[in-house]
Every structure is written in C-alpha cells, then in structure tokens.
Design a protein around this motif. Sequence first.
Motif, PDB file in Angstrom:
ATOM      1  N   ARG A 139     -25.386 -40.114  17.338  1.00 57.29           N
ATOM      2  CA  ARG A 139     -26.248 -41.504  17.695  1.00 57.29           C
ATOM      3  C   ARG A 139     -27.061 -41.591  16.575  1.00 57.29           C
ATOM      4  N   ALA A 140     -27.863 -40.506  16.293  1.00 56.16           N
ATOM      5  CA  ALA A 140     -29.094 -40.552  15.255  1.00 56.16           C
ATOM      6  C   ALA A 140     -28.503 -41.227  14.050  1.00 56.16           C
ATOM      7  N   ARG A 164     -26.186 -43.083  13.282  1.00 56.33           N
ATOM      8  CA  ARG A 164     -25.858 -44.523  13.517  1.00 56.33           C
ATOM      9  C   ARG A 164     -27.263 -45.260  13.398  1.00 56.33           C
ATOM     10  N   ARG A 165     -28.392 -44.863  13.671  1.00 56.95           N
ATOM     11  CA  ARG A 165     -29.715 -45.672  13.926  1.00 56.95           C
ATOM     12  C   ARG A 165     -30.155 -45.372  12.368  1.00 56.95           C
ATOM     13  N   LYS A 166     -29.939 -44.419  11.696  1.00 61.26           N
ATOM     14  CA  LYS A 166     -30.435 -44.304  10.233  1.00 61.26           C
ATOM     15  C   LYS A 166     -29.547 -43.082   9.843  1.00 61.26           C
ATOM     16  N   GLN A 185     -29.617 -39.352   9.894  1.00 64.71           N
ATOM     17  CA  GLN A 185     -30.481 -38.719  10.448  1.00 64.71           C
ATOM     18  C   GLN A 185     -30.288 -37.612  11.519  1.00 64.71           C
TER      19      GLN A 185
END
Length: 352
Positions: free
Chosen positions: A59-60, A62-64, A67
């Motif tokens: 999930r992190a 996909r955001r950056k 990450q």
Amino acid sequence: MELDPRPVQYKGLQWLLIFATLTPLASVFLYEWSQPLERQAPYLLNATLAVLLWGLNRRAHRRKRFQLAMPIEVQGLLLGLAVSTVVVARLTGNDGGPILPVFSAYVMFVFASVLGLHSADRALLMCLAPPTLVLLWPSGVLWWQELAVLVITLYLGFAARRQINLWMRMSQAQLRQNKRLLEKFRTLSNQDPLTGLGNRRCFEQRLAQSVSEAKRSKNALSLILLDVDYFKRYNDHFGHQAGDECLRTVAQILRLSSRRQSDTLARIGGEEFVLLLPNTDKRGAQRLAEEIQSRLLQADLDHPQSGISKRVTLSQGIAQWHPGLSGDALMHQADKAMYESKLAGRNTISAA
C-alpha cells in the motif's frame, strides 16, 4: 552514480515476508495439523504478521514508489520476535523435550534474512538477534552443539552477505563505468571534433526543442548564422593546419561572446557557425553579433588573400522566430540574411 537502496530494500523485505508467510504455514500443514490450536497459534500469528506487513508495504509502495509502511529496522525486529515465538514452540514441543530440526529451520531463516536484508545492516541484526538469543537459552541440547550450529550458521550467513554486497559493489562500479561511457558517447556524437562546439546534429536537436519551447512560453528566440569570409583562399594560402587553427580561434571567440548556458553554439559546415539564442530578440542578437565582430577584429588574424580586409572577417545573418515559423524556416531566413551580408560586401551583419 550510487544505486538507490530503496528498491533493493523494498523488494528484499517483501521477499523475506513471503518466506516468513509460507514457512510457518507449511509447518502447520506438515507437522502441526493434528495438534491443538494453541500449538498452531505461534505459526499462524507469524504468518498473519508477515502478510500484514507485506500488504502495508504494498500500500505504501502504491502511494510512493518503493516506500515502506514503517522503517525496515522496525519490520526486521518484529519479524525476528515473531520467529522467536515459533522457535520457542518448537523447543518446548513433545512434552518439553527439545526438537533438533529447529536448527535446520533456523539455518533457512538466517539465509532468507541475509538475502532479504543484506543491504540494511541494522535491520538484519535486529531480525536475527531474537531467535539467536532464544536458541542460546539453556535447553536439552548440549551447549556445544548449540554453539557450533549457531556459529557455523551465522558465519555462513554473514559470509553470504559479504559476497552479495561485493556483487552489488561490482554492479555499481559497472553501472558507473557504463554511465561514463554513455555520456562520453553522447558528447562525441553531438560535438564537433575540431572546435569542440556542437555539431549539426546537436544544433538541429536544440533548434527543434527551442522552437517548441518558444511556442509554449511565447518568449523570443533568435538565430545568428556566421560564415568566415574567403576561407578557401585562407586555406590555400596558409594550409589546412592553419585553417583549422583559424576555425578554433573563431569558435573560442563565439564562446567568449556567448556566455549563457542556454545558448547553443555549433559548427554546421566547413566554415559556417550558428548561434541559437533563446529569450533573445533581434536587437539582442544584433548586439551579440557586433561583439563577435569586435572580438574577431581584436584577434588580428592575418588574411592577405581576403580581398576585403587584411584580417579574417565574418558575414553574419540574423533571424528572429515568430509564431507559425518552423525551425527550418527560421534557419532559412538566417541563411538568406547571411547571403545578403555577402552581397553587401561581406564583413557585415544583416537581419531578416
């Protein structure tokens, strides 16, 4: 250029979490399936934690890009503590009697941790420390057997880590060398070997980019086309070696006159040069052309065969871009202006 450690750490940790998910589940299905739920709980909790961390990292990511949900050291420590519960369960199995195959599982875990966390030293130590301390705790296994297995396992694991890091350093060195060769190739492919200015290929690329930028920004764009007057006579009189030196001197004068990094200086023919001047109108180009003419006069290059002067001179043509004008059309206007300079007796500056 150093490699970015984030992709290596992200992918390595995700791989280790997959291992930490599948291994306890395999142990449950192969060895603990018939045991009570409380015996299976450490394995299931271990797998659940690994899946949770894996999902949070995804999930992190996909955001950056690359990450992590939390620092890699924290995840390594959580994973080490979780594995310690499984080690305790194995050591206390069979009515409290030790189970020797736990050392085989420990060896696998060490190598999986090394492969996954070799680029993060503190995370690797935090991951391996809890299960190692648990195995060092007094149990039914002879202490020297425990110590021997632990020493051999850790030595092999960290030796593997050193080898992996050596391969990474070699790959980094190769990457830097390839980058230097690529930059050198790009420079040579866009550089005139005689003068060190850009060549025609470089100029045409920059011309297309500058016209596109001028269309977007509506800023001025000018071009100066320069030709050394009676250069063939100069070569015939002094020789080609002196002619080359003359061209290098003209190129140096262009560099001294055009000091902005955004300007493009190129040699596009035998004795033809061009200056591409972003954010410069026709008046600014005129002033620059006059400065070039003045510097060339100060250079005092003999040219007894010129016919118009005893010194080397330039004919210059100036053109300014306007909306609707292509790069080729801008070049054509500058060439037309330079031809008018030649018709006017050379050693002059004309503007389209």
